[in-house]
Design a protein around this motif. Structure first.
Motif, PDB file in Angstrom:
ATOM      1  N   ASP A  90     -15.783 -10.154   4.660  1.00 43.53           N
ATOM      2  CA  ASP A  90     -14.876  -8.960   3.567  1.00 43.53           C
ATOM      3  C   ASP A  90     -14.921  -8.227   3.670  1.00 43.53           C
ATOM      4  O   ASP A  90     -13.892  -7.072   2.801  1.00 43.53           O
ATOM      5  N   THR A  91     -15.362  -6.944   4.974  1.00 45.41           N
ATOM      6  CA  THR A  91     -14.795  -6.215   4.803  1.00 45.41           C
ATOM      7  C   THR A  91     -13.713  -6.068   5.651  1.00 45.41           C
ATOM      8  O   THR A  91     -12.655  -6.219   5.908  1.00 45.41           O
ATOM      9  N   ALA A  92     -13.182  -4.749   4.529  1.00 43.52           N
ATOM     10  CA  ALA A  92     -11.701  -4.121   4.285  1.00 43.52           C
ATOM     11  C   ALA A  92     -11.506  -3.045   4.185  1.00 43.52           C
ATOM     12  O   ALA A  92     -12.477  -2.686   2.830  1.00 43.52           O
ATOM     13  N   VAL A  93     -10.037  -2.690   3.818  1.00 46.67           N
ATOM     14  CA  VAL A  93      -9.639  -1.456   2.839  1.00 46.67           C
ATOM     15  C   VAL A  93      -8.965  -2.564   1.735  1.00 46.67           C
ATOM     16  O   VAL A  93      -8.426  -3.386   1.686  1.00 46.67           O
ATOM     17  N   TYR A  94      -9.558  -2.594   0.172  1.00 46.53           N
ATOM     18  CA  TYR A  94      -9.224  -2.838  -1.099  1.00 46.53           C
ATOM     19  C   TYR A  94      -8.274  -2.173  -1.546  1.00 46.53           C
ATOM     20  O   TYR A  94      -8.401  -0.848  -1.623  1.00 46.53           O
ATOM     21  N   TYR A  95      -6.782  -2.972  -1.893  1.00 44.97           N
ATOM     22  CA  TYR A  95      -5.542  -2.198  -2.722  1.00 44.97           C
ATOM     23  C   TYR A  95      -5.482  -3.117  -4.065  1.00 44.97           C
ATOM     24  O   TYR A  95      -5.831  -4.007  -3.900  1.00 44.97           O
ATOM     25  N   CYS A  96      -5.033  -1.960  -5.182  1.00 39.84           N
ATOM     26  CA  CYS A  96      -4.022  -2.638  -6.146  1.00 39.84           C
ATOM     27  C   CYS A  96      -2.783  -2.299  -5.895  1.00 39.84           C
ATOM     28  O   CYS A  96      -2.402  -1.777  -5.180  1.00 39.84           O
ATOM     29  N   ASN A  97      -2.311  -3.373  -6.333  1.00 36.92           N
ATOM     30  CA  ASN A  97      -0.556  -3.674  -6.942  1.00 36.92           C
ATOM     31  C   ASN A  97      -0.499  -4.172  -8.461  1.00 36.92           C
ATOM     32  O   ASN A  97      -0.862  -5.103  -8.044  1.00 36.92           O
ATOM     33  N   GLY A 101       3.034  -6.792  -5.073  1.00 37.70           N
ATOM     34  CA  GLY A 101       2.895  -5.486  -4.514  1.00 37.70           C
ATOM     35  C   GLY A 101       3.901  -4.753  -4.110  1.00 37.70           C
ATOM     36  O   GLY A 101       4.544  -3.966  -2.810  1.00 37.70           O
ATOM     37  N   THR A 102       4.681  -4.673  -5.162  1.00 35.33           N
ATOM     38  CA  THR A 102       6.326  -3.818  -4.761  1.00 35.33           C
ATOM     39  C   THR A 102       6.267  -1.699  -5.444  1.00 35.33           C
ATOM     40  O   THR A 102       6.982  -1.121  -5.429  1.00 35.33           O
ATOM     41  N   LYS A 103       5.110  -1.416  -6.081  1.00 32.99           N
ATOM     42  CA  LYS A 103       4.714  -0.574  -6.094  1.00 32.99           C
ATOM     43  C   LYS A 103       4.042   0.321  -4.621  1.00 32.99           C
ATOM     44  O   LYS A 103       4.206  -0.261  -3.823  1.00 32.99           O
ATOM     45  N   SER A 104       4.455   1.697  -5.104  1.00 32.86           N
ATOM     46  CA  SER A 104       4.135   2.394  -3.558  1.00 32.86           C
ATOM     47  C   SER A 104       1.768   2.485  -4.003  1.00 32.86           C
ATOM     48  O   SER A 104       1.407   2.241  -4.670  1.00 32.86           O
ATOM     49  N   TRP A 105       1.310   2.227  -2.513  1.00 33.81           N
ATOM     50  CA  TRP A 105       0.114   1.817  -2.432  1.00 33.81           C
ATOM     51  C   TRP A 105      -0.949   2.979  -2.790  1.00 33.81           C
ATOM     52  O   TRP A 105      -0.125   4.109  -2.339  1.00 33.81           O
ATOM     53  N   GLY A 106      -1.698   2.723  -3.067  1.00 35.76           N
ATOM     54  CA  GLY A 106      -3.025   3.711  -3.026  1.00 35.76           C
ATOM     55  C   GLY A 106      -3.005   4.383  -1.503  1.00 35.76           C
ATOM     56  O   GLY A 106      -2.963   3.870  -1.181  1.00 35.76           O
ATOM     57  N   GLN A 107      -4.293   4.714  -2.117  1.00 35.92           N
ATOM     58  CA  GLN A 107      -5.524   5.023  -0.619  1.00 35.92           C
ATOM     59  C   GLN A 107      -6.281   3.929  -0.248  1.00 35.92           C
ATOM     60  O   GLN A 107      -6.415   4.094   1.020  1.00 35.92           O
ATOM     61  N   GLY A 108      -6.535   3.004  -1.629  1.00 32.24           N
ATOM     62  CA  GLY A 108      -7.572   1.912  -1.347  1.00 32.24           C
ATOM     63  C   GLY A 108      -8.636   2.716  -1.485  1.00 32.24           C
ATOM     64  O   GLY A 108      -9.059   3.755  -1.383  1.00 32.24           O
ATOM     65  N   THR A 109      -9.679   1.453  -1.320  1.00 34.82           N
ATOM     66  CA  THR A 109     -11.352   1.458  -1.324  1.00 34.82           C
ATOM     67  C   THR A 109     -12.181   0.262  -0.172  1.00 34.82           C
ATOM     68  O   THR A 109     -11.901  -0.270   0.094  1.00 34.82           O
ATOM     69  N   GLN A 110     -12.844   1.298   1.233  1.00 33.19           N
ATOM     70  CA  GLN A 110     -13.241   0.681   1.823  1.00 33.19           C
ATOM     71  C   GLN A 110     -14.369   0.143   1.449  1.00 33.19           C
ATOM     72  O   GLN A 110     -15.621   0.553   0.164  1.00 33.19           O
ATOM     73  N   VAL A 111     -14.480  -1.469   1.329  1.00 26.05           N
ATOM     74  CA  VAL A 111     -15.614  -1.937   1.724  1.00 26.05           C
ATOM     75  C   VAL A 111     -16.164  -2.394   3.117  1.00 26.05           C
ATOM     76  O   VAL A 111     -15.482  -3.414   3.473  1.00 26.05           O
ATOM     77  N   THR A 112     -17.510  -2.444   3.123  1.00 23.47           N
ATOM     78  CA  THR A 112     -18.188  -2.730   4.267  1.00 23.47           C
ATOM     79  C   THR A 112     -19.291  -3.552   3.998  1.00 23.47           C
ATOM     80  O   THR A 112     -19.874  -2.965   3.299  1.00 23.47           O
ATOM     81  N   VAL A 113     -19.220  -4.476   5.067  1.00 24.96           N
ATOM     82  CA  VAL A 113     -20.532  -5.232   4.359  1.00 24.96           C
ATOM     83  C   VAL A 113     -21.245  -5.738   5.741  1.00 24.96           C
ATOM     84  O   VAL A 113     -20.394  -6.609   6.547  1.00 24.96           O
TER      85      VAL A 113
END
Length: 115
Positions: A90-97, A101-113
């Motif tokens: 599940d380790t990844a940068v997580y984004y919402c949209n 997925g057509t809106k401008s992407w945010g910076q995301g939030t890092q999840v590290t497991v």
């Protein structure tokens, strides 16, 4: 112009939990199907979960079904992702949209497991 700000990521051991938040600006949030995506190092961004605006119906990627739960608070223009029983994969940068997925992407939030 919709702005998306993700938060709540961090470092957690396998089996742990995290709750991600996505604050969205813009008047159309309450009538938009929102989704979470993630991107692991060296991989393409992939769909994780979505929630509709009316019936609040949800959908999930097979890899997270039964472990992750998406919800939203239209009064706060915020969408959440509760992640339980986390795995190293599940380790990844997580984004919402939005779902497309057509809106401008945010910076995301890092999840590290960690294992």
């Amino acid at each position: 112009q919709v702005q998306l700000v993700e938060s709540g990521g961090g470092l957690v051991q396998a089996g742990g939990s995290l709750r991600l938040s996505c604050a969205a600006s813009g008047r159309t949030f309450s009538t938009t199907t929102m989704a979470w995506f993630r991107q692991a190092p060296g991989k393409e961004r992939e769909f994780v979960a979505a929630i509709s605006w009316g019936t609040l119906s949800t959908s999930y990627a097979d890899s997270v079904k039964g472990r992750f739960s998406i919800s939203r608070d239209n009064a706060k223009n915020t969408v959440y992702l509760q992640m339980n029983s986390l795995k190293p994969e599940d380790t990844a940068v997580y984004y919402c949209n939005n779902r497309q997925g057509t809106k401008s992407w945010g910076q995301g939030t890092q999840v590290t497991v960690s294992s």
